[in-house]
Design an enzyme around this catalytic site. Sequence first.
Site, PDB file in Angstrom:
ATOM      1  N   THR A  95       0.969  -1.179  -0.058  1.00 30.02           N
ATOM      2  CA  THR A  95       0.090  -0.063  -0.106  1.00 30.02           C
ATOM      3  C   THR A  95       0.881   1.218  -0.028  1.00 30.02           C
ATOM      4  OG1 THR A  95      -1.598  -1.203   1.209  1.00 30.02           O
ATOM      5  CG2 THR A  95      -1.810   1.157   1.193  1.00 30.02           C
ATOM      6  N   ARG A 114      -8.729  -0.356   5.858  1.00 27.55           N
ATOM      7  CA  ARG A 114      -8.624  -0.288   4.261  1.00 27.55           C
ATOM      8  C   ARG A 114      -9.470  -1.136   3.791  1.00 27.55           C
ATOM      9  NH1 ARG A 114      -4.924   3.021   1.669  1.00 27.55           N
ATOM     10  NH2 ARG A 114      -3.339   3.987   3.292  1.00 27.55           N
ATOM     11  N   LYS A 165       0.515 -10.238   8.472  1.00 22.22           N
ATOM     12  CA  LYS A 165       0.849  -8.942   8.962  1.00 22.22           C
ATOM     13  C   LYS A 165      -0.525  -8.600   9.497  1.00 22.22           C
ATOM     14  CE  LYS A 165       1.646  -4.293   7.213  1.00 22.22           C
ATOM     15  NZ  LYS A 165       1.927  -3.464   5.953  1.00 22.22           N
ATOM     16  N   ILE A 212       6.281  -4.710   9.457  1.00 20.73           N
ATOM     17  CA  ILE A 212       6.407  -4.366   8.238  1.00 20.73           C
ATOM     18  C   ILE A 212       6.052  -2.881   8.288  1.00 20.73           C
ATOM     19  CG2 ILE A 212       5.513  -4.429   5.896  1.00 20.73           C
ATOM     20  CD1 ILE A 212       5.056  -7.423   6.071  1.00 20.73           C
ATOM     21  N   TYR A 259     -13.451  -4.029  -0.494  1.00 18.91           N
ATOM     22  CA  TYR A 259     -14.662  -3.650  -1.214  1.00 18.91           C
ATOM     23  C   TYR A 259     -15.700  -4.974  -1.326  1.00 18.91           C
ATOM     24  CZ  TYR A 259     -17.442  -1.246  -4.555  1.00 18.91           C
ATOM     25  OH  TYR A 259     -18.567  -0.483  -5.090  1.00 18.91           O
ATOM     26  N   TYR A 276      -2.189 -10.383   4.900  1.00 18.99           N
ATOM     27  CA  TYR A 276      -2.299  -9.101   5.404  1.00 18.99           C
ATOM     28  C   TYR A 276      -3.863  -8.626   5.687  1.00 18.99           C
ATOM     29  CZ  TYR A 276      -1.477  -3.841   5.234  1.00 18.99           C
ATOM     30  OH  TYR A 276      -1.212  -2.621   5.433  1.00 18.99           O
TER      31      TYR A 276
END
Length: 297
Positions: free
Chosen positions: A46, A140, A163, A205, A109, A135
């Site tokens: 990202t 997000r 993550k 990360i 989404y 992740y």
Amino acid sequence: MKKFTGTGVALVTPFKADGAIDYPALERVIEHVILGNVDYLVVQGTTGESATLSEEEKMEVLAFTKKINRSRVPIVYGLGGNNTAALLAAMDTIDFSEVEAVLSVSPYYNKPSQAGIIAHYEALADKCPVPIILYNVPGRTMSNLSAATTLKLAQHKNIIGVKEASGNLEQCMRIVNAKPDNFLLISGDDMNTTPMRSIGAEGVISVMANAYPEIMGAIIHGNGEYSKKGSFSLLDINPLMYEESNPVGVKCLMEHLGICESHVRLPLQKASNDLRSRIIAAADRINTNQFYSPHLE
């Protein structure tokens, strides 16, 4: 998977004023973080603004990073999305040489069910020629990987870690409590890294490692006191990194530090004058010299 137990840096993609990728600046970024002793590079996550790079640009950035890295540290490649079939097809076009793992964000989404998330990741892991790191970033994706889902996926031989950027420490504790010994819990939030280390996280990360690799090294490798000291040093500046969305803040900081310019691609915009002034003021209060080594006893 000890190579992923330290500091991974989610590399920014520097741009020129016209929006083109600034490869000399990317070389400076790579050299800066390797000199700062990060343990591995994460390309096209990202923070690398992967959402606004073409597939050709992504391949070019990966190839350039390999060239500059010269196998000094491992490389993780960001390959995630909400179209499972498209990701499977993309695997046939990627040069995985020198790529040690894939970081794959949970589908966004669509808001799939937990069963859908499991099926998505299992399909990717069955085909991917390198190991996968999950992740989880609900802020997000608007969809959380539950502890039960992560633990189910941890049984897959080609899924090696997660993550975790949910900010939910109880969820992270449940993962650590029941995970296989060789499955990694990796912090996805710079400021949560010290508390996550206390419950069993073995790496991070990091966004801030683009600017301050030494501080993030102290946080993840230092003893309890040095880890806290590193985290406390970022208390003022870290929230500013996300005020106008990532990587707007960290690119502004990196411009101030002389590493790269702060250009981003639409729909993001460069930091406002107000934010920029506050980032500079906070940066000028940070003394990186006290974090001389990332592997402190």
